[in-house]
Write a protein that holds these residues in place. Structure first.
Motif, short mmCIF file in Angstrom:
data_model
loop_
_atom_site.label_atom_id
_atom_site.label_comp_id
_atom_site.label_asym_id
_atom_site.label_seq_id
_atom_site.Cartn_x
_atom_site.Cartn_y
_atom_site.Cartn_z
N PRO A 129 0.82 -1.21 0.00
CA PRO A 129 0.00 0.00 0.00
C PRO A 129 0.86 1.26 0.00
O PRO A 129 2.00 1.25 0.44
CB PRO A 129 -0.79 -0.13 1.31
CG PRO A 129 0.12 -0.90 2.21
CD PRO A 129 0.87 -1.85 1.33
N GLY A 130 0.30 2.34 -0.53
CA GLY A 130 0.98 3.63 -0.42
C GLY A 130 1.19 4.37 -1.73
O GLY A 130 1.23 5.59 -1.74
N GLN A 131 1.32 3.64 -2.85
CA GLN A 131 1.52 4.33 -4.13
C GLN A 131 0.55 3.78 -5.16
O GLN A 131 -0.43 4.44 -5.51
CB GLN A 131 2.97 4.21 -4.59
CG GLN A 131 3.27 5.07 -5.83
CD GLN A 131 4.75 5.38 -6.00
OE1 GLN A 131 5.51 5.44 -5.05
NE2 GLN A 131 5.18 5.59 -7.24
N ALA A 142 0.31 -9.59 4.02
CA ALA A 142 1.64 -9.07 4.36
C ALA A 142 1.82 -7.74 3.63
O ALA A 142 1.50 -7.62 2.44
CB ALA A 142 2.73 -10.05 3.94
N LEU A 143 2.34 -6.75 4.36
CA LEU A 143 2.48 -5.40 3.82
C LEU A 143 3.96 -5.06 3.69
O LEU A 143 4.72 -5.18 4.64
CB LEU A 143 1.79 -4.39 4.74
CG LEU A 143 0.33 -4.69 5.09
CD1 LEU A 143 -0.22 -3.61 6.01
CD2 LEU A 143 -0.52 -4.83 3.83
N GLY A 144 4.34 -4.63 2.49
CA GLY A 144 5.73 -4.24 2.24
C GLY A 144 5.79 -2.87 1.59
O GLY A 144 4.77 -2.25 1.30
N THR A 145 7.02 -2.39 1.34
CA THR A 145 7.20 -1.05 0.82
C THR A 145 7.17 -1.00 -0.71
O THR A 145 7.20 0.08 -1.28
CB THR A 145 8.52 -0.45 1.32
OG1 THR A 145 9.60 -1.31 0.97
CG2 THR A 145 8.49 -0.27 2.84
N GLY A 146 7.13 -2.15 -1.37
CA GLY A 146 6.93 -2.17 -2.80
C GLY A 146 8.21 -2.16 -3.61
O GLY A 146 9.33 -2.13 -3.09
N GLU A 147 8.02 -2.21 -4.93
CA GLU A 147 9.12 -2.23 -5.89
C GLU A 147 8.77 -1.27 -7.02
O GLU A 147 7.61 -1.18 -7.45
CB GLU A 147 9.31 -3.64 -6.44
CG GLU A 147 9.74 -4.65 -5.38
CD GLU A 147 9.43 -6.09 -5.77
OE1 GLU A 147 8.44 -6.30 -6.50
OE2 GLU A 147 10.16 -6.97 -5.34
N ALA A 148 9.77 -0.59 -7.52
CA ALA A 148 9.54 0.43 -8.55
C ALA A 148 8.87 -0.16 -9.78
O ALA A 148 8.09 0.52 -10.46
CB ALA A 148 10.86 1.09 -8.93
N ARG A 163 6.10 5.87 4.83
CA ARG A 163 4.80 5.82 4.15
C ARG A 163 4.05 4.55 4.50
O ARG A 163 2.83 4.58 4.79
CB ARG A 163 5.01 5.93 2.64
CG ARG A 163 3.74 5.96 1.84
CD ARG A 163 4.01 6.21 0.37
NE ARG A 163 4.74 5.12 -0.27
CZ ARG A 163 5.10 5.12 -1.56
NH1 ARG A 163 4.85 6.18 -2.31
NH2 ARG A 163 5.75 4.09 -2.08
N LEU A 164 4.75 3.42 4.49
CA LEU A 164 4.10 2.16 4.86
C LEU A 164 3.59 2.21 6.29
O LEU A 164 2.48 1.74 6.58
CB LEU A 164 5.06 0.98 4.68
CG LEU A 164 4.53 -0.39 5.13
CD1 LEU A 164 3.25 -0.76 4.40
CD2 LEU A 164 5.59 -1.46 4.97
N ARG A 165 4.38 2.78 7.19
CA ARG A 165 3.96 2.84 8.59
C ARG A 165 2.66 3.64 8.74
O ARG A 165 1.79 3.26 9.54
CB ARG A 165 5.08 3.45 9.44
CG ARG A 165 4.84 3.34 10.93
CD ARG A 165 4.81 1.89 11.39
NE ARG A 165 4.39 1.77 12.77
CZ ARG A 165 3.12 1.76 13.18
NH1 ARG A 165 2.13 1.87 12.29
NH2 ARG A 165 2.81 1.64 14.45
N GLU A 166 2.53 4.73 7.98
CA GLU A 166 1.28 5.47 7.99
C GLU A 166 0.14 4.62 7.44
O GLU A 166 -0.98 4.63 7.99
CB GLU A 166 1.42 6.75 7.16
CG GLU A 166 2.34 7.80 7.77
CD GLU A 166 2.41 9.08 6.94
OE1 GLU A 166 1.51 9.27 6.08
OE2 GLU A 166 3.35 9.87 7.14
#
Length: 321
Positions: free
Chosen positions: A73-75, A100-106, A125-128
């Motif tokens: 999530p986030g972008q 499972a939540l991660g920060t993603g990949e471009a 951003r992920l923490r929010e």
């Protein structure tokens, strides 16, 4: 005793065939299933990338397995949309779903046209997003102004209990960070000592919940073919962070991996024609304390893997346990 699941790789297998494969995995004795969630594959040779959330509803209806998904999530996804998707699946299939939540990949996130943030910004951003998603799954109305913006969002269809939100980590530092907010941890196969450190770091910092491991493996009765399949399908995935996070298209992945030798795929992928060796390696992972281990055969054809592991490997693991 650890559960052994089937990993559904949307980047390699069309969704209809993947649905048939997960049904076959349940019949073969797999205990659970896990899904990827990408917009693009890592290579044109993989050639697929179906929408995971549509597929998950069909797969959970078609089987009785517990399912998880790894998402970012986030972008590309607004956290309110992720919360709604999680809430709907958990309401339809109570007790059978985790995310499972991660920060993603471009390679997946750049499509919004927004800049790809630095890693520390992606973490923040992920923490929010985690706080937003948790509040929405509690039935609260949420407004938030930060790295993500939310205006008076509410998820109206809710499960009896919010499902676990698991932290995704491939390093000791990220495992420590996840311990503060996550209901469990997921990582990928690495050296046993590294995995031991990741587990220890998460637990030492107070990390709660179940431990998940995704194992990339390749099996074929012919050892040369097993290595060839792994090299063809997974040589774009041998690059450590930050390269794997920051490369932004399958075309670039294919260029930078064009001269990766077969030998480099060993390690990122557990490759063997010997089912006993696969069983021994998986037992070693289970002994580290992982509660659920998702098996990802990196070949595009799944049936022979499912049948062989169901008949030979899973019984060995259960007998060993």
């Amino acid at each position: 005793m650890a559960l052994f699941g089937f990993h559904a790789s949307h980047e390699q297998v069309p969704p209809g065939a993947l649905l048939a494969a997960v049904r076959r995995a349940e019949e073969a004795g797999f205990d659970a299933a896990m899904s990827s969630d990408h917009l693009s594959p890592w290579s044109a040779r993989q050639g697929q990338s179906a929408f995971a959330w549509s597929w998950l509803g069909a797969a959970m209806q078609a089987t009785s397995l517990p399912f998880g998904v790894v998402t970012a999530p986030g972008q590309r996804y607004h956290p309110a949309i992720v919360a709604q998707a999680i809430g709907t699946l958990a309401a339809m299939f109570p007790g059978r779903f985790w995310a499972a939540l991660g920060t993603g990949e471009a390679s997946n996130e750049h499509v919004t046209g927004d800049p790809w943030p630095r890693k520390e910004v992606r973490n923040a951003r992920l923490r929010e997003c985690v706080d937003v998603i948790r509040a929405l799954l509690r039935g609260e109305e949420v407004s938030h102004d930060g790295l993500v913006r939310v205006d008076r969002a509410r998820v109206w269809t809710l499960p009896p209990e919010p499902p676990p939100l698991v932290g995704a980590a491939v390093s000791v530092a990220t495992a420590r960070w996840c311990a503060e907010w996550a209901d469990g941890l997921i990582t990928i196969n690495q050296e046993v000592d590294t995995l031991r450190e990741i587990v220890s770091a998460y637990r030492h910092e107070g990390g709660r919940g179940r431990l998940h491991l995704q194992v990339h493996l390749c099996w074929d009765p012919d050892p040369d073919r097993a290595e060839a399949i792994a090299h063809d399908q997974w040589r774009s995935n041998v690059f450590p962070p930050p390269a794997c996070w920051d490369i932004d298209s399958p075309a670039v992945f294919d260029v930078v991996s064009a001269h990766v030798p077969r030998s480099a795929v060993h390690g990122p992928v557990v490759i063997s024609h010997d089912l006993g060796r696969h069983a021994a390696r998986l037992a070693e992972y289970a002994a580290l304390g992982f509660d659920e281990i998702a098996l990802h055969h990196v070949g595009r054809e799944q049936d022979a893997f499912v049948d062989a592991f169901g008949a030979k490997v899973l019984p060995q693991l259960r007998e060993h346990a």
